[in-house]
Design an enzyme around this catalytic site. Structure first.
Site, PDB file in Angstrom:
ATOM      1  NE  ARG A   1      -3.644  -2.379   2.419  1.00 36.29           N
ATOM      2  CZ  ARG A   1      -4.530  -2.674   3.359  1.00 36.29           C
ATOM      3  NH1 ARG A   1      -4.707  -1.840   4.374  1.00 36.29           N
ATOM      4  NH2 ARG A   1      -5.229  -3.795   3.294  1.00 36.29           N
TER       5      ARG A   1
ATOM      6  NE  ARG B   1      -0.798   4.654   9.038  1.00 34.62           N
ATOM      7  CZ  ARG B   1      -2.111   4.407   8.939  1.00 34.62           C
ATOM      8  NH1 ARG B   1      -2.604   3.990   7.796  1.00 34.62           N
ATOM      9  NH2 ARG B   1      -2.908   4.571   9.980  1.00 34.62           N
TER      10      ARG B   1
ATOM     11  CD  GLU C   1      -7.978  -2.008  11.910  1.00 34.95           C
ATOM     12  OE1 GLU C   1      -7.847  -3.182  11.515  1.00 34.95           O
ATOM     13  OE2 GLU C   1      -7.502  -1.026  11.317  1.00 34.95           O
TER      14      GLU C   1
ATOM     15  CB  SER D   1     -11.921  -3.965   9.331  1.00 39.08           C
ATOM     16  OG  SER D   1     -11.287  -2.887   9.980  1.00 39.08           O
TER      17      SER D   1
ATOM     18  NE  ARG E   1      -2.138  -2.183  11.573  1.00 39.40           N
ATOM     19  CZ  ARG E   1      -2.411  -0.881  11.637  1.00 39.40           C
ATOM     20  NH1 ARG E   1      -3.044  -0.396  12.676  1.00 39.40           N
ATOM     21  NH2 ARG E   1      -2.071  -0.081  10.660  1.00 39.40           N
TER      22      ARG E   1
END
Length: 425
Positions: A261, A276, A348, A351, A389
């Site tokens: 990403r 990130r 988080e 999801s 993460r």
């Protein structure tokens, strides 16, 4: 995308979805284009029939000139209408790809994550009898990463784990994959290289111009390929164009892939530690099912991630995401957040999303039901685990005063029976 018939019959519902999700309302323009497209199609069909009739009469006519002239006149009218039809259909297609999915009635209404609602909290944050270290301090003192060297070699937002931390990351990935296989998921190691259309068909981007993805997706210069940001992209198109049998549903996939990403909108955010990056690994849960099975499957894949949190012995909570936070293509969404001591906050880790038939309409993935009728499948996805993460709460919650880290019991067999890593053990 939505069914055009649904939009025609429920314009107020669709307008409300645009409003509560925070997207521009194009519905009146879309319906006007739709009406004109249908009008042009009818007109061209009528004129084509007339032209065919005139053409059949020409060979037997005494005076052919008027019929030939009329045939040419009709042909010109058809050509003009067909040109307008092509323009209007392209504009309609673009607007159809700008209409968001209808959110579930249970979703909290709000503009962003400030309207999210906590559903439940499991486990209490640990009370330390020493001053706990942040993840980067644990990584530094144990020699578990190479931030300066890798940053110099590879650039910003890249990382490399070393030694026991790298082993722990692999153990977490392997554990989750094995867990999902035991729950009936088919494991797929997915490629990261794909086509832009495949990413577009997952329904995360609006409009029909693929260049809208350029700020988020790594395009491979000089090729027709790009890098996928999740295995969901590949799994979503796995049955594109197929008609599945209802008795085979649900189909459950556990996809593993390196994910890429650009993180163009994250400048200055999460620049320290394992948070990130441009590249990371993720295990993805992906489901094909009937619409009637969707709610059950949502709870299934949500509970799978919650079980992973418990297996990793992490305090966590489940969030119901608001309409403004769930994104363009989702019916409903639940974030699962783990407690991170150094931030004194839940962060988080995954999801869980119900997409309805939104993606299936883009990929034309359907099933034949018991009555023989063909319908679009529903799709869902959820993180199985994303690393590095997920290492952050594991390292911080299980640390000891000497800088060592206790290994969660479920992972110990995959770590050669060790109970802790690092420190002075």
């Amino acid at each position: 995308m939505l069914d055009i018939r649904f939009i025609r019959e429920n314009p107020d519902v669709v307008k409300n979805a645009c409003r509560v999700k925070g997207f521009e309302d194009h519905i009146d323009e879309l319906l006007a284009l739709d009406a004109r497209v249908r009008e042009l199609k009818t007109a061209t069909q009528t004129m084509t029939a007339e032209k065919n009739k005139v053409t059949r009469e020409i060979p037997t006519a005494t005076d052919k000139a008027p019929l030939i002239a009329r045939s040419k006149e009709i042909a010109n009218e058809i050509a003009a209408d067909m040109a307008e039809l092509a323009d209007k259909e392209a504009a309609l297609n673009d607007l159809m790809h700008r209409v968001p999915q209808i959110p579930d009635a249970s979703a909290p209404i709000g503009p962003d994550d400030s309207a999210n609602v906590e559903v439940r909290r499991v486990g209490a944050p640990r009370e330390f009898d020493f001053t706990p270290r942040a993840q980067w301090d644990l990584l530094d003192m144990n020699g578990w990463w190479l931030p300066e060297k890798i940053g110099k070699i590879c650039g910003t937002r890249t990382y490399a784990l070393v030694g026991e931390a790298a082993e722990l990351q692999l153990a977490i990935e392997t554990y989750v994959i094995q867990k999902l296989i035991a729950k009936g998921f088919t494991f797929i190691e997915c490629p990261s290289i794909t086509k832009p259309q495949t990413i577009f068909d997952a329904g995360h981007f609006m409009g029909s111009d693929l260049s809208v993805m350029d700020n988020d997706v790594f395009m491979l210069a000089g090729t027709d390929r790009c890098l996928a940001g999740t295995a969901e992209i590949i799994l979503n198109s796995l049955h594109g164009g197929e008609i599945l049998n209802e008795r085979d549903l649900p189909i459950k996939y556990a996809g593993f892939s390196p994910c890429f990403r650009k993180e163009a909108g994250a400048a200055g955010r999460d620049t320290r530690g394992l948070a990130r990056f441009h590249q990371f690994n993720k295990v993805e849960q992906y489901i094909y099912c009937t619409p009637a099975q969707s709610n059950e499957m949502h709870e299934h894949i949500l509970n799978n991630l919650c079980e992973v949190m418990e297996d990793l012995e992490l305090p966590y909570r489940v969030i119901a995401n608001s309409t403004g936070d769930m994104g363009f293509n989702k019916v409903k969404m639940n974030d699962v957040e783990a407690w991170v001591p150094s931030e004194n906050a839940y962060k988080e880790l995954g999801s869980c999303s119900s997409i309805g038939q939104f993606q299936a309409r883009r990929t034309n993935t359907r099933y034949r039901d018991a009555n023989g009728d063909v319908q679009y499948v529903a799709t869902l996805n959820n993180t199985g685990i994303a690393v590095p993460r997920a290492l952050v709460p594991v390292l911080e919650n299980h640390q000891n005063a000497d800088g060592s880290v206790n290994i969660p019991k479920k992972l110990q067999p995959l770590m050669g029976g060790r109970t802790k890593i690092g420190g002075k053990h």
